[in-house]
Write an enzyme that holds these catalytic residues in place. Structure first.
Site, PDB file in Angstrom:
ATOM      1  CE1 TYR A   1      17.101  33.056  12.092  1.00 30.95           C
ATOM      2  CE2 TYR A   1      16.874  34.562  10.073  1.00 30.95           C
ATOM      3  CZ  TYR A   1      17.085  34.355  11.467  1.00 30.95           C
ATOM      4  OH  TYR A   1      16.694  35.520  12.626  1.00 30.95           O
TER       5      TYR A   1
ATOM      6  CE  LYS B   1      27.412  35.599  23.202  1.00 34.94           C
ATOM      7  NZ  LYS B   1      27.393  36.712  24.338  1.00 34.94           N
TER       8      LYS B   1
ATOM      9  CG  ASP C   1      26.647  40.186  24.381  1.00 29.08           C
ATOM     10  OD1 ASP C   1      27.497  40.138  23.569  1.00 29.08           O
ATOM     11  OD2 ASP C   1      27.064  39.601  25.401  1.00 29.08           O
TER      12      ASP C   1
ATOM     13  CG  ASP D   1      16.189  38.723  11.041  1.00 32.10           C
ATOM     14  OD1 ASP D   1      15.509  39.762  10.664  1.00 32.10           O
ATOM     15  OD2 ASP D   1      15.458  37.554  11.389  1.00 32.10           O
TER      16      ASP D   1
ATOM     17  CG  ASP E   1      13.775  44.561  12.127  1.00 30.43           C
ATOM     18  OD1 ASP E   1      13.873  44.906  11.077  1.00 30.43           O
ATOM     19  OD2 ASP E   1      12.799  43.655  12.094  1.00 30.43           O
TER      20      ASP E   1
END
Ligand code: NAD
Length: 378
Positions: free
Chosen positions: A157, A207, A239, A263, A267
């Site tokens: 980001y 990852k 994942d 992020d 959620d």
């Protein structure tokens, strides 16, 4: 018990009986839930012999209207001079068409940056009284209680270069995933510290089978692990982590991960509680005040109706008492009082089922305050 660096700072400041809190109510229901929270803190202060000094500032839409910008410099100064910052929510349709630098969210991002808060803590708690609201089966989600620790100021980001470029084959886009080893180490270290202060289990999500940044992440986690022999370290690919959160959320204690993975996972995890409106968050830096905000937004659809649920803001205040103000017992008491009102069947409109009576924001505030037990009560 081990403490995080922020808690150590808080404990040091516990010796002082005055706690300076910058209060930024913001827009929509922000001022409504924050007014109840300030009253709650006054109540806590009386019980624990602490005086809270509240200084009010503007942020978001209200600041755009009054000061001509979403985060005026005087508000940044006010926050920097405080022990902690308590924020309601920002935003609303009135400012939706503004240019990016004059949008309420720019105030929020600017404040996180100005305070250097690199660690976002999101506790995921499933209240027994609200189990049936979870989209997961009750037996899967019952007892889930974990903390997602998200790196907040690095990664995809923020990395440079970014943007659109013209190539021989047409338009191409670039985003850069950049982390320094130092940034990785400080968030992982906080993860170990937090795990140590909870149930001693840390899940590091990456990852590493694909990304170089994740390989460094894993190396640093392994390097730090021997310093925390009381913490069990587990690595999960992102994942798989996304699957495990819905398959068996009870297995987690502290989950630490980089910005974008955090992020998304935070959620996802919020939704399984069935009550996204009850979730608090804290953002901590290496020094200086922490920033405390409920996860929900400004809910313009119900602003001014008295129907806002103040419980997320109350749980946010509990995090502030624990992580920045050195008052962990008071934090426990607030959390227990929130659990007690829910167990007693009290509901605001957002969590009431059909046919159940709903309390107003103020009435819910009164009920929680009534249930706060101080150290003199035991
Ligand atoms: P929202 O969280 O404000 O509202 C989503 C739904 O949940 C609405 O129906 C709302 O009434 C309800 N809700 C939320 N909090 C509640 C509470 N405490 N009590 C009762 N009901 C509650 O999200 P949204 O509608 O997507 O966004 C509204 C505005 O808030 C937008 O301007 C958005 O940019 C902003 N926003 C701000 C923040 C923040 O300040 N951190 C976070 C998310 C959204």
């Amino acid at each position: 018990m081990a403490t995080t660096p922020a808690e150590q700072a808080g404990t040091a400041s516990a010796a002082r009986t005055v706690k300076r809190v910058a209060v930024l109510p913001g827009d929509g229901i922000g001022p409504e839930v924050i007014a109840e929270t300030v009253q709650l803190l006054e109540h806590v202060g009386a019980r624990w012999g602490v005086r809270f000094e509240f200084s009010y500032g503007r942020i978001g839409g209200g600041a755009i209207d009054e000061d001509g910008e979403p985060l005026p410099a005087w508000v940044v100064d006010l926050c920097r001079g405080s022990d902690a910052v308590l924020l309601g929510a920002v935003g609303g349709p009135r400012w939706d068409r503004n240019p990016p630098h004059l949008r309420p969210e720019a105030g929020l991002l600017g404040l996180r940056k100005a305070l250097g808060v690199y660690a976002n803590l999101r506790p995921i708690t499933v209240f027994p009284a609200l189990l049936s609201s979870s989209p997961l089966r009750e037996e899967v989600v019952a007892g889930a209680d974990f903390l997602i620790l998200r790196e907040l100021t690095g990664g995809l980001y923020f990395g440079q270069p970014r943007g659109r470029v013209q190539e021989a084959e047409g338009t191409a886009v670039i985003d850069t995933l950049h982390y320094t080893e130092r940034e990785v180490e400080r968030i992982l270290r906080l993860g170990f510290e937090l795990a140590r202060s909870r149930r001693g289990h840390l899940t590091s999500v990456d990852k590493a089978n694909v990304l170089e940044s994740s390989r460094l992440w894993r190396e640093v986690a392994e390097r730090l692990a021997p310093e925390y022999p009381d913490v069990t370290l587990q690595h999960l690919l992102v994942d798989n982590a996304a699957m495990q959160i819905v398959r068996n959320p009870r297995q987690f204690d502290v989950v630490v991960t980089e910005n974008m993975f955090g992020d998304i996972l935070s959620d996802e995890a919020a939704v399984i509680t069935g009550s996204i409106g009850l979730l608090p968050s804290a953002s901590l830096g290496e020094s200086g005040p922490g920033l405390y905000e409920p996860v929900h937004g400004s809910a313009p659809d119900i602003a001014g109706t008295g129907r806002a649920n103040p419980l997320a803001a109350f749980l946010t205040a509990a995090m502030m008492l624990r992580h920045s103000l050195g008052l962990p017992e008071a934090a426990d008491a607030v959390e227990q009082a929130v659990a007690a009102v829910l167990a007693d069947g009290l509901r605001t409109a957002d969590i009431a089922r059909e046919g159940e009576a709903a309390l107003s924001c103020r009435e819910m505030g009164d009920e929680v305050r009534r249930r706060i037990q101080g150290r003199d009560d035991v």
